[in-house]
Design a protein around this motif. Sequence first.
Motif, PDB file in Angstrom:
ATOM      1  N   SER A 156       0.760   3.908  -3.086  1.00 16.34           N
ATOM      2  CA  SER A 156       0.260   5.257  -2.807  1.00 16.34           C
ATOM      3  C   SER A 156       1.381   6.305  -2.756  1.00 16.34           C
ATOM      4  CB  SER A 156      -0.532   5.267  -1.503  1.00 16.34           C
ATOM      5  OG  SER A 156       0.290   4.889  -0.420  1.00 16.34           O
ATOM      6  N   ASN A 191       0.825  -1.202   0.000  1.00 17.43           N
ATOM      7  CA  ASN A 191       0.000   0.000   0.000  1.00 17.43           C
ATOM      8  C   ASN A 191       0.866   1.263   0.000  1.00 17.43           C
ATOM      9  OD1 ASN A 191      -2.479   1.453   0.123  1.00 17.43           O
ATOM     10  ND2 ASN A 191      -2.040   1.850   2.288  1.00 17.43           N
ATOM     11  N   TRP A 192       1.949   1.253   0.767  1.00 18.84           N
ATOM     12  CA  TRP A 192       2.868   2.398   0.803  1.00 18.84           C
ATOM     13  C   TRP A 192       3.441   2.668  -0.589  1.00 18.84           C
ATOM     14  CZ3 TRP A 192       8.230   1.866  -0.102  1.00 18.84           C
ATOM     15  CH2 TRP A 192       8.946   3.063   0.000  1.00 18.84           C
ATOM     16  N   ARG A 225       0.426   1.740 -10.368  1.00 18.28           N
ATOM     17  CA  ARG A 225      -1.002   1.438 -10.528  1.00 18.28           C
ATOM     18  C   ARG A 225      -1.360   1.306 -12.004  1.00 18.28           C
ATOM     19  NH1 ARG A 225      -1.176   5.249  -6.445  1.00 18.28           N
ATOM     20  NH2 ARG A 225      -1.941   6.858  -7.880  1.00 18.28           N
ATOM     21  N   GLY A 259       3.751   5.750  -7.242  1.00 19.42           N
ATOM     22  CA  GLY A 259       2.457   5.087  -7.147  1.00 19.42           C
ATOM     23  C   GLY A 259       1.639   5.114  -8.421  1.00 19.42           C
TER      24      GLY A 259
END
Length: 118
Positions: A51, A47-48, A60, A56
């Motif tokens: 994001s 997640n770090w 993604r 990030g």
Amino acid sequence: MRVIYLILGLACVALGFIGAFLPVLPTTPFLILAAACFARSSPRLENWLLSHPLFGPMLRAWRERGAIPRKAKLMALAGMSVGFIAFWMGSHPGPLLMAGVGIIMLSGLAYVFSRPSA
């Protein structure tokens, strides 16, 4: 296995960080590998990474569409061009070795440019 994936993920983040400052070491592939390793070992670190304000969006886009940002494609082209010129001037290879290295680099570039742009 989780510990092995965690260690590999951290090593890939370190190599990606170094690659952000060295033109001959790629950043994106190492961060993609790190995200994959963290997905299997540490949801918090995954997640770090996903994001992260700088990396990030790129990660993604890769996960969602297999896309590579246009800027990253151009940087890959520039880096491989500089690398090939340095190889040619620094080692004075024979024609067969030069052709082999050129084919490998062009194959990598063909793959990068075949991906959708983010």
